[in-house]
Scaffold this motif. Structure first.
Motif, PDB file in Angstrom:
ATOM      1  N   THR A   1       0.966  -1.137  -0.036  1.00  0.00           N
ATOM      2  CA  THR A   1      -0.067   0.040   0.088  1.00  0.00           C
ATOM      3  C   THR A   1       0.726   1.179   0.129  1.00  0.00           C
ATOM      4  OG1 THR A   1      -1.635  -1.288   1.336  1.00  0.00           O
ATOM      5  CG2 THR A   1      -1.818   1.344   1.154  1.00  0.00           C
ATOM      6  N   VAL A   2       2.051   1.276   0.876  1.00  0.00           N
ATOM      7  CA  VAL A   2       2.711   2.562   0.887  1.00  0.00           C
ATOM      8  C   VAL A   2       3.392   2.863  -0.556  1.00  0.00           C
ATOM      9  CG1 VAL A   2       4.889   1.126   1.620  1.00  0.00           C
ATOM     10  CG2 VAL A   2       4.628   3.486   2.199  1.00  0.00           C
ATOM     11  N   LEU A   3       3.277   1.982  -1.314  1.00  0.00           N
ATOM     12  CA  LEU A   3       4.163   1.979  -2.615  1.00  0.00           C
ATOM     13  C   LEU A   3       3.078   2.408  -3.921  1.00  0.00           C
ATOM     14  CD1 LEU A   3       6.682  -0.928  -2.592  1.00  0.00           C
ATOM     15  CD2 LEU A   3       7.162   1.394  -2.012  1.00  0.00           C
ATOM     16  N   HIS A   4       1.820   2.378  -3.765  1.00  0.00           N
ATOM     17  CA  HIS A   4       1.014   2.564  -4.695  1.00  0.00           C
ATOM     18  C   HIS A   4       0.982   3.725  -5.430  1.00  0.00           C
ATOM     19  CE1 HIS A   4      -1.900  -1.060  -3.108  1.00  0.00           C
ATOM     20  NE2 HIS A   4      -0.586  -1.278  -3.559  1.00  0.00           N
ATOM     21  N   GLY A   5       1.745   4.699  -4.767  1.00  0.00           N
ATOM     22  CA  GLY A   5       1.491   6.027  -5.675  1.00  0.00           C
ATOM     23  C   GLY A   5       2.901   6.314  -6.221  1.00  0.00           C
ATOM     24  N   ASN A   6       3.775   5.445  -5.966  1.00  0.00           N
ATOM     25  CA  ASN A   6       5.231   5.687  -6.352  1.00  0.00           C
ATOM     26  C   ASN A   6       5.439   5.196  -7.902  1.00  0.00           C
ATOM     27  OD1 ASN A   6       8.088   4.403  -6.948  1.00  0.00           O
ATOM     28  ND2 ASN A   6       8.366   5.534  -4.929  1.00  0.00           N
ATOM     29  N   VAL A   7       5.854   6.002  -8.605  1.00  0.00           N
ATOM     30  CA  VAL A   7       6.069   5.735 -10.063  1.00  0.00           C
ATOM     31  C   VAL A   7       7.056   4.609 -10.229  1.00  0.00           C
ATOM     32  CG1 VAL A   7       7.002   6.850 -12.152  1.00  0.00           C
ATOM     33  CG2 VAL A   7       5.798   8.489 -10.762  1.00  0.00           C
ATOM     34  N   ARG A   8       8.152   4.345  -9.580  1.00  0.00           N
ATOM     35  CA  ARG A   8       8.754   3.448  -9.924  1.00  0.00           C
ATOM     36  C   ARG A   8       8.385   2.049  -9.658  1.00  0.00           C
ATOM     37  NH1 ARG A   8      14.390   2.653  -6.470  1.00  0.00           N
ATOM     38  NH2 ARG A   8      15.287   0.647  -7.269  1.00  0.00           N
ATOM     39  N   PHE A   9       7.413   2.055  -8.553  1.00  0.00           N
ATOM     40  CA  PHE A   9       6.623   0.881  -8.384  1.00  0.00           C
ATOM     41  C   PHE A   9       5.596   0.508  -9.392  1.00  0.00           C
ATOM     42  CE2 PHE A   9       2.768  -1.102  -6.520  1.00  0.00           C
ATOM     43  CZ  PHE A   9       3.324  -2.538  -6.080  1.00  0.00           C
ATOM     44  N   LYS A  10       4.776   1.638  -9.905  1.00  0.00           N
ATOM     45  CA  LYS A  10       3.933   1.529 -10.695  1.00  0.00           C
ATOM     46  C   LYS A  10       4.711   0.514 -12.152  1.00  0.00           C
ATOM     47  CE  LYS A  10       0.703   4.990  -9.610  1.00  0.00           C
ATOM     48  NZ  LYS A  10       0.054   6.349 -10.260  1.00  0.00           N
ATOM     49  N   ALA A  11       5.905   1.262 -12.542  1.00  0.00           N
ATOM     50  CA  ALA A  11       6.510   0.500 -13.722  1.00  0.00           C
ATOM     51  C   ALA A  11       6.970  -0.714 -13.417  1.00  0.00           C
ATOM     52  CB  ALA A  11       7.680   1.408 -13.853  1.00  0.00           C
ATOM     53  N   ILE A  12       7.369  -1.233 -12.124  1.00  0.00           N
ATOM     54  CA  ILE A  12       7.640  -2.611 -11.840  1.00  0.00           C
ATOM     55  C   ILE A  12       6.382  -3.492 -12.027  1.00  0.00           C
ATOM     56  CG2 ILE A  12       8.417  -4.307 -10.150  1.00  0.00           C
ATOM     57  CD1 ILE A  12      10.219  -1.877  -9.041  1.00  0.00           C
ATOM     58  N   ALA A  13       5.333  -2.814 -11.351  1.00  0.00           N
ATOM     59  CA  ALA A  13       3.978  -3.733 -11.342  1.00  0.00           C
ATOM     60  C   ALA A  13       3.422  -3.803 -12.660  1.00  0.00           C
ATOM     61  CB  ALA A  13       3.069  -2.802 -10.487  1.00  0.00           C
ATOM     62  N   GLU A  14       3.595  -2.942 -13.699  1.00  0.00           N
ATOM     63  CA  GLU A  14       3.274  -3.087 -15.022  1.00  0.00           C
ATOM     64  C   GLU A  14       4.015  -3.871 -15.685  1.00  0.00           C
ATOM     65  OE1 GLU A  14       0.444  -2.355 -18.027  1.00  0.00           O
ATOM     66  OE2 GLU A  14       0.286  -1.656 -15.924  1.00  0.00           O
ATOM     67  N   ARG A  15       5.219  -3.962 -15.372  1.00  0.00           N
ATOM     68  CA  ARG A  15       6.114  -5.057 -15.911  1.00  0.00           C
ATOM     69  C   ARG A  15       5.768  -6.259 -15.816  1.00  0.00           C
ATOM     70  NH1 ARG A  15      12.663  -4.881 -15.156  1.00  0.00           N
ATOM     71  NH2 ARG A  15      13.258  -6.732 -16.474  1.00  0.00           N
ATOM     72  N   VAL A  16       5.390  -6.572 -14.451  1.00  0.00           N
ATOM     73  CA  VAL A  16       4.773  -7.671 -14.041  1.00  0.00           C
ATOM     74  C   VAL A  16       3.502  -8.244 -14.797  1.00  0.00           C
ATOM     75  CG1 VAL A  16       4.096  -9.159 -12.083  1.00  0.00           C
ATOM     76  CG2 VAL A  16       6.047  -7.798 -11.803  1.00  0.00           C
ATOM     77  N   ARG A  17       2.708  -7.283 -14.878  1.00  0.00           N
ATOM     78  CA  ARG A  17       1.310  -7.433 -15.236  1.00  0.00           C
ATOM     79  C   ARG A  17       1.562  -7.989 -16.748  1.00  0.00           C
ATOM     80  NH1 ARG A  17      -3.897  -5.115 -14.592  1.00  0.00           N
ATOM     81  NH2 ARG A  17      -3.030  -3.650 -13.267  1.00  0.00           N
ATOM     82  N   ASN A  18       2.574  -7.380 -17.709  1.00  0.00           N
ATOM     83  CA  ASN A  18       2.738  -7.752 -18.999  1.00  0.00           C
ATOM     84  C   ASN A  18       3.221  -9.026 -19.265  1.00  0.00           C
ATOM     85  OD1 ASN A  18       1.450  -5.087 -19.692  1.00  0.00           O
ATOM     86  ND2 ASN A  18       3.482  -4.191 -19.635  1.00  0.00           N
ATOM     87  N   SER A  19       4.016  -9.462 -18.022  1.00  0.00           N
ATOM     88  CA  SER A  19       4.668 -10.767 -18.162  1.00  0.00           C
ATOM     89  C   SER A  19       4.058 -12.155 -17.608  1.00  0.00           C
ATOM     90  CB  SER A  19       6.180 -10.563 -17.538  1.00  0.00           C
ATOM     91  OG  SER A  19       6.814  -9.513 -18.061  1.00  0.00           O
TER      92      SER A  19
END
Length: 368
Positions: A347-365
């Protein structure tokens, strides 16, 4: 060709150089009964077949003319097919195949155990979770009632420990867990301490033991660090848990080598667990570093050569586990962390741009 039980019994008696009267005395029956059995005028009572088999040192299958080789081949075919279905995550089909196998070979403890295993794997796929667990428990308890195979009994006791835990009956789970041997009394540990293996056999045996003991250490550290069971542990500080996970990652490299192969899945879990611990103590950038490492290990896991062998001195020449040993890909596991059951930990990372990029990379993989 019709099987002649009488001729088989007569042949076995003569092989042991016994008269009908001598055999009758040894078995506690009349010699007339022996005569009737051998001329097919009557058949032994069903309770006598195990007695006769034990007396002549043969199996009841051999006594009854069952082709054991053909039966074993068919059982192995069933086992291979069930494990293939499990590896493809076709759980309902695996349960059906295992059930069919048990119907054909109701006396096979191996197949009954396999059915219990498939029901455990299919907890939430067919019927209800409670029904599957209940049937699996019932099957394993029935095996224990009659089985004299030591390794089979240990496997059943271990499985019952898990199943009762899954069912919420911790007391019963502990009862079966306490029936298992302590680490010092296991076969591998005893053979190692007594030096009962020599030469190349000893080297291979030691490597297998190291892998097993490493897995045992992993289980302990995972418990202390909240990986299994999946909950935070209050016994240690986040800093201590991070130190333990760092030690485990280092041990993995020593045992399996830097390539890790199948061990990359554990590395994924250890690094994202470290990330959640860093989040708890406010080290956001370090947490993100760990998540990027988790993605790195996930890529290694989802692409490693399943036919490869380890090159580290401790495991040189030992085959790695196939990916089917795991229920999902590493990216599926990470996806569940970010978007499923583990989402709240970040939760503490949800607004973090870097976290969003990592999460999106996971979603696409994730696997399709």
């Amino acid at each position: 060709m019709t099987y002649n039980l009488g001729e088989k019994l007569k042949s076995l008696r003569k092989k042991h150089d016994l008269t009908q009267e001598q055999l009758a005395e040894r078995l506690g029956v009349s010699f007339q009964a022996i005569s009737k059995w051998e001329t097919n005028a009557a058949v032994p009572d069903i309770s006598m077949f195990p007695v006769l088999a034990n007396f002549y040192r043969v199996t009841t299958d051999e006594l009854l003319g069952v082709d054991i080789t053909l039966a074993n081949d068919k059982i192995e075919q069933y086992e291979r097919e069930v494990y293939r279905l499990l590896s493809e995550w076709k759980l309902a089909e695996a349960v059906d195949e295992a059930r069919h196998a048990c119907n054909e070979f109701p006396g096979s403890d191996d197949l009954r155990f396999l059915l219990a295993h498939t029901l455990e794997q299919a907890q939430n796929v067919i019927r209800t979770r409670e029904e599957n667990l209940s049937e699996a428990i019932s099957i394993l308890k029935k095996i224990l009632e009659t089985s004299t195979d030591t390794s089979g009994r240990i496997a059943c006791q271990t499985a019952l420990t898990r199943l009762y835990k899954y069912s919420g009956n911790t007391e019963k789970a502990l009862e079966y867990a306490n029936q298992l041997s302590g680490l010092q009394n296991t076969c591998p540990c005893t053979i190692l301490k007594m030096g009962l293996k020599q030469g190349s056999d000893r080297v291979q045996f030691v490597r297998n033991c190291i892998s097993q003991f490493c897995s045992w250490i992993e289980t302990g550290i995972e418990s202390l660090c909240g990986i299994w069971p999946y909950e935070y542990s209050d016994a240690l500080t986040p800093e201590d848990q991070i130190a333990l996970l760092d030690s485990m990652l280092a041990l993995q490299s020593v045992v399996y080598g830097d390539e890790l192969l199948a061990g990359n899945m554990k590395a994924v879990q250890y690094t994202y667990t470290k990330a959640t611990l860093y989040c708890r103590i406010g080290y956001i950038d370090t947490a993100l570093d760990e998540l990027e490492k988790a993605v790195f290990y996930a890529e290694k896991f989802d692409t490693y050569d399943e036919s490869a062998t380890y090159t580290s001195p401790m495991q040189y020449g030992c085959k790695t586990l196939p990916r089917s040993h795991w229920s999902q890909s590493a990216f599926d596991d990470l996806h569940n962390e970010f978007y499923g059951n583990g989402k709240k930990k970040y939760t503490v990372l949800h607004g973090n741009v870097r976290f969003k990029a990592i999460a999106e990379r996971v979603r696409n993989s994730v696997s399709k």
